[in-house]
Design a protein around this motif. Sequence first.
Motif, mmCIF file in Angstrom:
data_model
loop_
_atom_site.group_PDB
_atom_site.id
_atom_site.type_symbol
_atom_site.label_atom_id
_atom_site.label_comp_id
_atom_site.label_asym_id
_atom_site.label_seq_id
_atom_site.Cartn_x
_atom_site.Cartn_y
_atom_site.Cartn_z
ATOM 1 N N SER A 172 -41.581 -17.021 -105.817
ATOM 2 C CA SER A 172 -40.286 -16.511 -105.373
ATOM 3 C C SER A 172 -39.521 -17.583 -104.601
ATOM 4 N N ARG A 173 -38.210 -17.634 -104.816
ATOM 5 C CA ARG A 173 -37.363 -18.608 -104.097
ATOM 6 C C ARG A 173 -37.517 -18.493 -102.590
ATOM 7 N N LEU A 176 -40.224 -20.765 -100.961
ATOM 8 C CA LEU A 176 -40.216 -22.229 -101.089
ATOM 9 C C LEU A 176 -39.890 -22.830 -99.721
ATOM 10 N N PRO A 186 -42.396 -26.783 -102.544
ATOM 11 C CA PRO A 186 -41.986 -27.405 -103.806
ATOM 12 C C PRO A 186 -42.561 -28.820 -103.990
ATOM 13 N N GLU A 198 -39.164 -21.220 -110.229
ATOM 14 C CA GLU A 198 -38.735 -20.388 -109.103
ATOM 15 C C GLU A 198 -37.948 -19.199 -109.619
ATOM 16 N N THR A 201 -34.012 -14.801 -105.608
ATOM 17 C CA THR A 201 -33.098 -15.476 -104.683
ATOM 18 C C THR A 201 -33.797 -15.657 -103.345
ATOM 19 N N THR A 202 -33.120 -16.312 -102.405
ATOM 20 C CA THR A 202 -33.734 -16.570 -101.100
ATOM 21 C C THR A 202 -34.153 -15.276 -100.411
ATOM 22 N N THR A 205 -36.166 -10.937 -104.263
ATOM 23 C CA THR A 205 -36.815 -11.250 -105.531
ATOM 24 C C THR A 205 -37.513 -9.989 -106.006
#
Length: 454
Positions: A172-173, A176, A186, A198, A201-202, A205
């Motif tokens: 999931s973003r 990261l 990453p 990925e 989204t931030t 997800t």
Amino acid sequence: MANEVLRALPAVDALLNNSAVAALLSAFGRPLTTAAIRNVLTEARAELQRDTLDSPPPSTDELIERATGWLRDQSAPTLHALINATGVILHTNLGRAPLSDEAQQAMLAVASDYNTLEFDLASGKRSKRSLHAEALLCQVTGAEAALVVNNNAAAVLLVLRALARRKGVVISRGQLVEIGGGFRVPDVLKQSGAKLVEVGTTNRTHLHDYEKAIATQENRVALILRAHHSNFRIVGFTTEPDLPELVALGRKHGLPVADDLGSGTLLETTTFGLGHEPTVQESLHAGADVVCFSGDKLLGGPQAGIVIGREGVVTKLKRHPLARAIRADKLCLAALSSTLLHYLKDEAVQKIPVWRMISMGVNEVEARAQRMVKAVGGELLAGKSTVGGGSLPAETLPTRLVGMRVRSPQRLAQRLRQHRIVARIQDDRVLFDLRTVPPTADSRLVSTLQQLLA
Ligand SMILES: *Cc1c(COP(=O)(O)O)cnc(C)c1O
């Protein structure tokens, strides 16, 4: 004139034969003492050449004194024990978890003699170093298999490389993250040779984001990775699938699921008035194929990376050539085994310093702080201790602080550091949180402060 002055400097041999240098020779040895004398003579020569006032050359006593200073500097250790009065329990810059008495003794016993690191006393044959902490890890966590490596960063690297090299890893973003000390999820993925896939989204997800990425098969996905957010927290409009959902997804597509817990904990943190930190047992129970966590965060042991999980997957990791490059050493295995034994014997809270500090009641901290105020002055203040180490972001424990108002808090903090005491500065005060100070060190803290404030 300058040449005459230079010639007045003694020769190296003359200084070495000076009776005052005998003590230096026996303390530091001939090669290092000779280097010291050469060094101070070169410096004295350079000083005299720069000097325009025709000063006299330094005396023999002065040169020997400088050589002594140089030798002290050169041979002084740089790694010192210190008193952590910051109230941050797992302080990465201050060496994270202090070890229990038993873990220290186990290290010392193994350090001072030969040992059974890879030797079976019963058969007289070679055995495996992996034996030592791994059986205990399985017993304590209920995992099928375990592996101990140098640290958790190495554990994650090994998992990614052994299970997903040249293949895709779905993550999931929002996970990261950069953990500190340059560990960026990453970048570790890149170093492992795996490809980052990925998803989401931030802040949000969904499971279908993972589904879609796996279904497109563009990157030939080999692994689903979940990483703990470590020292940061996303609040508000957020969602991320939980581990059981990721495991179900993995099963459906025949993909293993790896869970990087970061700190991880074997004890439930809510019993200590903290928020919930994901436990190692929970991850296993949810069905993660491999779970990674640190040895020196909430586990309270030595620096180590611990991987537990399914037999087949862990065996694959053990056989990977990288495993040899990041293996744990005998001192680590000795301390880790002792630490794990505290959990097995249900004495972790009493014996492991990290848990003793977490579980210390605010009354106990207050009683100690009051005694300190009586001895050195200052005020008793309500405050907060933090766990740190990338676990329990934004969670705090109520504590009592001793606050010293002085003309220059920076100056007092600096002088305390010279005595290897690290305190906090806040609102023009130097603050001491005794939660992270071993009770046996209270008297040294008090006497140093008395001396500095006198
Ligand atoms: C701390 C942490 C690591 C790194 O562990 P080390 O033992 O310091 O190498 C990796 N992942 C997460 C999520 C962490 O919090």
